[in-house]
Motif scaffolding. Sequence first.
Motif, PDB file in Angstrom:
ATOM      1  N   GLY A 208      -7.967  -6.809   6.655  1.00 18.61           N
ATOM      2  CA  GLY A 208      -8.526  -7.648   7.706  1.00 18.61           C
ATOM      3  C   GLY A 208      -9.790  -7.089   8.323  1.00 18.61           C
ATOM      4  N   ASN A 209     -10.406  -6.110   7.668  1.00 21.82           N
ATOM      5  CA  ASN A 209     -11.625  -5.503   8.197  1.00 21.82           C
ATOM      6  C   ASN A 209     -12.852  -6.364   7.942  1.00 21.82           C
ATOM      7  N   ILE A 210     -12.815  -7.179   6.908  1.00 23.51           N
ATOM      8  CA  ILE A 210     -13.878  -8.143   6.630  1.00 23.51           C
ATOM      9  C   ILE A 210     -13.229  -9.492   6.344  1.00 23.51           C
ATOM     10  N   MET A 211     -14.025 -10.551   6.512  1.00 12.62           N
ATOM     11  CA  MET A 211     -13.501 -11.901   6.306  1.00 12.62           C
ATOM     12  C   MET A 211     -13.912 -12.474   4.955  1.00 12.62           C
ATOM     13  N   ALA A 212     -14.957 -11.891   4.351  1.00 13.26           N
ATOM     14  CA  ALA A 212     -15.445 -12.394   3.063  1.00 13.26           C
ATOM     15  C   ALA A 212     -16.162 -11.294   2.309  1.00 13.26           C
ATOM     16  N   TYR A 213     -16.104 -11.404   0.994  1.00 17.59           N
ATOM     17  CA  TYR A 213     -16.879 -10.541   0.100  1.00 17.59           C
ATOM     18  C   TYR A 213     -17.595 -11.460  -0.873  1.00 17.59           C
ATOM     19  N   VAL A 214     -18.916 -11.399  -0.855  1.00 16.84           N
ATOM     20  CA  VAL A 214     -19.749 -12.276  -1.683  1.00 16.84           C
ATOM     21  C   VAL A 214     -20.573 -11.392  -2.611  1.00 16.84           C
TER      22      VAL A 214
ATOM     23  N   THR B 228     -19.027 -12.767 -16.680  1.00 11.14           N
ATOM     24  CA  THR B 228     -19.409 -12.351 -15.335  1.00 11.14           C
ATOM     25  C   THR B 228     -19.492 -13.574 -14.426  1.00 11.14           C
ATOM     26  N   ASN B 229     -19.280 -13.352 -13.145  1.00 14.81           N
ATOM     27  CA  ASN B 229     -19.263 -14.449 -12.175  1.00 14.81           C
ATOM     28  C   ASN B 229     -20.008 -14.067 -10.907  1.00 14.81           C
ATOM     29  N   GLN B 230     -20.676 -15.036 -10.306  1.00 13.12           N
ATOM     30  CA  GLN B 230     -21.116 -14.918  -8.925  1.00 13.12           C
ATOM     31  C   GLN B 230     -19.903 -15.314  -8.090  1.00 13.12           C
ATOM     32  N   THR B 231     -19.388 -14.398  -7.297  1.00  9.43           N
ATOM     33  CA  THR B 231     -18.025 -14.548  -6.796  1.00  9.43           C
ATOM     34  C   THR B 231     -17.924 -14.509  -5.277  1.00  9.43           C
ATOM     35  N   ILE B 232     -17.043 -15.361  -4.765  1.00  8.46           N
ATOM     36  CA  ILE B 232     -16.688 -15.375  -3.344  1.00  8.46           C
ATOM     37  C   ILE B 232     -15.202 -15.068  -3.210  1.00  8.46           C
ATOM     38  N   PHE B 233     -14.864 -14.060  -2.399  1.00  8.88           N
ATOM     39  CA  PHE B 233     -13.494 -13.812  -1.955  1.00  8.88           C
ATOM     40  C   PHE B 233     -13.522 -14.004  -0.438  1.00  8.88           C
ATOM     41  N   ALA B 234     -12.642 -14.809   0.114  1.00  5.83           N
ATOM     42  CA  ALA B 234     -12.712 -15.036   1.558  1.00  5.83           C
ATOM     43  C   ALA B 234     -11.419 -15.604   2.114  1.00  5.83           C
ATOM     44  N   THR B 235     -11.225 -15.394   3.420  1.00  4.40           N
ATOM     45  CA  THR B 235     -10.159 -16.108   4.105  1.00  4.40           C
ATOM     46  C   THR B 235     -10.448 -17.605   3.983  1.00  4.40           C
ATOM     47  N   PRO B 236      -9.439 -18.454   4.105  1.00  2.00           N
ATOM     48  CA  PRO B 236      -9.700 -19.894   4.014  1.00  2.00           C
ATOM     49  C   PRO B 236     -10.758 -20.373   5.011  1.00  2.00           C
TER      50      PRO B 236
ATOM     51  N   CYS C 241       0.865  -1.183   0.000  1.00  2.00           N
ATOM     52  CA  CYS C 241       0.000   0.000   0.000  1.00  2.00           C
ATOM     53  C   CYS C 241       0.894   1.223   0.000  1.00  2.00           C
ATOM     54  N   ASN C 242       0.791   2.014  -1.045  1.00  2.00           N
ATOM     55  CA  ASN C 242       1.655   3.193  -1.224  1.00  2.00           C
ATOM     56  C   ASN C 242       3.130   2.841  -1.037  1.00  2.00           C
ATOM     57  N   GLY C 243       3.500   1.685  -1.577  1.00  2.00           N
ATOM     58  CA  GLY C 243       4.891   1.268  -1.567  1.00  2.00           C
ATOM     59  C   GLY C 243       5.348   0.541  -0.323  1.00  2.00           C
ATOM     60  N   GLN C 244       4.505   0.477   0.702  1.00  2.00           N
ATOM     61  CA  GLN C 244       4.882  -0.191   1.946  1.00  2.00           C
ATOM     62  C   GLN C 244       4.246  -1.584   2.007  1.00  2.00           C
ATOM     63  N   PRO C 245       5.005  -2.598   2.430  1.00  2.00           N
ATOM     64  CA  PRO C 245       4.439  -3.949   2.480  1.00  2.00           C
ATOM     65  C   PRO C 245       3.299  -4.056   3.481  1.00  2.00           C
ATOM     66  N   VAL C 246       2.306  -4.835   3.112  1.00  2.00           N
ATOM     67  CA  VAL C 246       1.144  -5.078   3.970  1.00  2.00           C
ATOM     68  C   VAL C 246       1.242  -6.491   4.520  1.00  2.00           C
ATOM     69  N   SER C 247       1.052  -6.635   5.813  1.00  2.00           N
ATOM     70  CA  SER C 247       1.079  -7.959   6.435  1.00  2.00           C
ATOM     71  C   SER C 247      -0.224  -8.699   6.154  1.00  2.00           C
ATOM     72  N   ALA C 248      -0.120 -10.003   5.999  1.00  2.00           N
ATOM     73  CA  ALA C 248      -1.320 -10.804   5.763  1.00  2.00           C
ATOM     74  C   ALA C 248      -2.239 -10.739   6.974  1.00  2.00           C
ATOM     75  N   PRO C 249      -3.538 -10.556   6.747  1.00  2.00           N
ATOM     76  CA  PRO C 249      -4.471 -10.516   7.878  1.00  2.00           C
ATOM     77  C   PRO C 249      -4.644 -11.903   8.487  1.00  2.00           C
ATOM     78  N   ASP C 250      -5.192 -11.943   9.688  1.00  2.00           N
ATOM     79  CA  ASP C 250      -5.447 -13.222  10.349  1.00  2.00           C
ATOM     80  C   ASP C 250      -6.489 -14.019   9.580  1.00  2.00           C
ATOM     81  N   ASN C 251      -6.332 -15.321   9.616  1.00  2.00           N
ATOM     82  CA  ASN C 251      -7.271 -16.218   8.940  1.00  2.00           C
ATOM     83  C   ASN C 251      -8.475 -16.470   9.845  1.00  2.00           C
TER      84      ASN C 251
END
Length: 259
Positions: A197-203, A239-247, A138-148
Motif C-alpha cells: 500500500g505504499n504506492i497506488m500504481a506502477y506504470v 514485452t508490454n507497456q504495463t499498468i498495475f494499479a488499485t481499481p 510475506c515470509n509465510g505470514q498473510p498480508v492484508s489487502a491495501p486500501d483501494n
Amino acid sequence: MSDIQKRDQLIKQWIKETAEMIEEAKEKSLEVEEKSARNDLVTNMDKKIEEVLTDKIRSHFPDDRICGEEGFGDNLEDLKGTVWFIDPIDGTLNFVLQQENFAVMIAVYEEGKGVQGYIYNVTEEKLYHAIKGQGVFCNGQPVSAPDNKSLSDGLMATNSQLMTQDAFSDYRKIAGRSMGVRMLGSAGLEVTELIKGNIMAYVATKLSPWDIAPGKIMLEEFGFKISNFSGEPVDLLKTNQTIFATPSAYNEIVTTNFK
C-alpha cells in the motif's frame, strides 16, 4: 501432496539456495556485459542462476516449459500446458551498481492462467508469494489487502523511460495526478510496494513476461487492475507497456486525456 504444494516447497527451497549464491557473488568480481544498451546489463550471476533454476525445473517437471530472461528456457509461441517464468535477478543494474534493490522472481502458469507467484527481495530477505485463491504472504505470514486509494491520494511508481523519453511525455500527466513519483528500478519490488500500500500504481513502458508474471498473480489476489497502456490484457509472450494499479487509481489513469 498436490502438484501445487510440491512446486511451492521446491520453489521456496530453490529461492533460498539462489539467495545464498547471490550473497557469495557479492564478495567476488562480477562479469558484466551490455545487452541492448549501456544501462541494460547482464552478469554471470544472472546467467548462472537462470541455468541452475532451469535445470532444477527440467529435472523435477520434464513436461513443463520455461520462459526465462537469459535464454536458457524455451521459445514459446503459446502458453499451453504448464509454463514457468524466471527472472534470475530483477534489477540487474541495481545489483551491479548498488548491490541492493533487486529480486529473484518465479511464476507458474497453467493454460495461460497464473497459479503461483514468488518475489524475493534479496536485500531485505523477504519472500512475497501467492497461490491463486489463497491470498498473498510475506515470509509465510498473510498480508492484508491495501486500501483501494485513488492515484490523487497516494504515490505512483514508474521506470526511467517514462520520465526521460519524449515518446512518453504525454503519460507524465499521470504522474501529475499523483501526490508524487517513486522509482526503484525493479518491477518486482515495485509490485511489493503496491502490495504494502505504499504506492497506488506502477506504470512501466517496457516490461517483459518474466517482469510481469509473478506480480500479476499476487496483485490479482487483491483485485488490482493490470493491463497494457491501451487497456487490453497484457500479453505474456511479448514485452508490454504495463499498468498495475488499485481499481480507483486505474480508473484515473485510463481516463487521462493524453492529447
